[in-house]
Design an enzyme around this catalytic site. Structure first.
Site, PDB file in Angstrom:
ATOM      1  N   SER A   1      -7.028  -0.630   7.000  1.00 52.91           N
ATOM      2  CA  SER A   1      -8.501  -0.508   7.058  1.00 52.91           C
ATOM      3  C   SER A   1      -9.162  -1.873   6.874  1.00 52.91           C
ATOM      4  O   SER A   1      -9.801  -2.120   5.854  1.00 52.91           O
ATOM      5  CB  SER A   1      -9.022   0.514   6.048  1.00 52.91           C
ATOM      6  OG  SER A   1      -8.462   0.375   4.763  1.00 52.91           O
TER       7      SER A   1
ATOM      8  N   LYS B   1       0.822  -1.221   0.000  1.00 52.15           N
ATOM      9  CA  LYS B   1       0.000   0.000   0.000  1.00 52.15           C
ATOM     10  C   LYS B   1       0.853   1.266   0.000  1.00 52.15           C
ATOM     11  O   LYS B   1       0.681   2.147  -0.841  1.00 52.15           O
ATOM     12  CB  LYS B   1      -0.932   0.040   1.222  1.00 52.15           C
ATOM     13  CG  LYS B   1      -1.924  -1.086   1.313  1.00 52.15           C
ATOM     14  CD  LYS B   1      -2.787  -0.993   2.565  1.00 52.15           C
ATOM     15  CE  LYS B   1      -2.003  -0.943   3.857  1.00 52.15           C
ATOM     16  NZ  LYS B   1      -1.168  -2.149   4.102  1.00 52.15           N
TER      17      LYS B   1
END
Length: 199
Positions: A108, A40
């Site tokens: 998340s 990410k």
């Protein structure tokens, strides 16, 4: 639920549309989600640089960076993770209102929390990017040594080991970071942004 009372929203005379027009592109949240070590941060850094080189206004919010300041009072319990994502969602919404492409890189892990962020934005302003990578590959990379600590019981509530990760059902973009290079991943996202006329 807001604890604030006696507050009034003050509108600006400069609108989001005005800012987008001045910037020459739409504003949007590009929300990276995936396991720790899935790429990410790496891909989001490269994407921000690519957008900058294209003359686009963007700003990157990274999970660790935000926990140094704005969210330094939060831990990693499910409740704190939810609040972490809620706050980032609100900051992202402000960046979109400012006419900027907001890039976020947060594990998340909970689908509902990501959906809550999508819900506070207008249609088309939330692009979920799933960085698909197996736990095994993430653990082999283990750039921060977190999986090793989690396996040793030194980190509780570690996503993918002792805490769940809920894979997105219908992300706008999936990048296979286990088999796809950083450059190829960035190109996939840039092509999507061009095809959908964000940039």
């Amino acid at each position: 639920m807001s604890q604030s009372t006696n507050i009034t929203w003050h509108d600006s005379e400069v609108t989001k549309s005005d800012r987008q027009q001045q910037n020459g592109h739409k504003s949007v949240v590009i929300w990276f989600t995936g396991l720790s070590g899935s790429g990410k941060s790496t891909v989001s850094v490269a994407l921000e640089k690519a957008l900058f080189q294209l003359g686009k206004h963007s700003y990157r919010l990274d999970g660790d960076n935000v926990r140094h300041g704005l969210n330094n009072n939060l831990g990693f319990s499910p409740e704190d993770r939810k609040e972490n994502i809620r706050r980032i969602g609100e900051v992202s919404k402000l960046l979109v209102d400012a006419g900027t492409i907001a890039i976020t890189a947060f594990i998340s892990p909970y689908r509902a929390d990501r959906d809550d962020v999508r819900a506070i934005l207008e249609d088309g302003e939330f692009i979920e990017v799933y960085t698909a990578c197996s736990v095994e590959a993430c653990e082999q990379r283990d750039p921060k040594g977190l999986y090793k600590k989690a396996r040793a019981g030194e980190i509780k509530e570690f996503t993918g080991i002792s805490a769940p990760y809920e894979v997105p059902h219908q992300p706008e973009i999936t990048i296979d970071t286990e088999h796809q290079s950083v450059e190829a991943s960035v190109n996939t996202i840039i092509e999507y942004l061009k095809e959908k006329q964000y940039i």
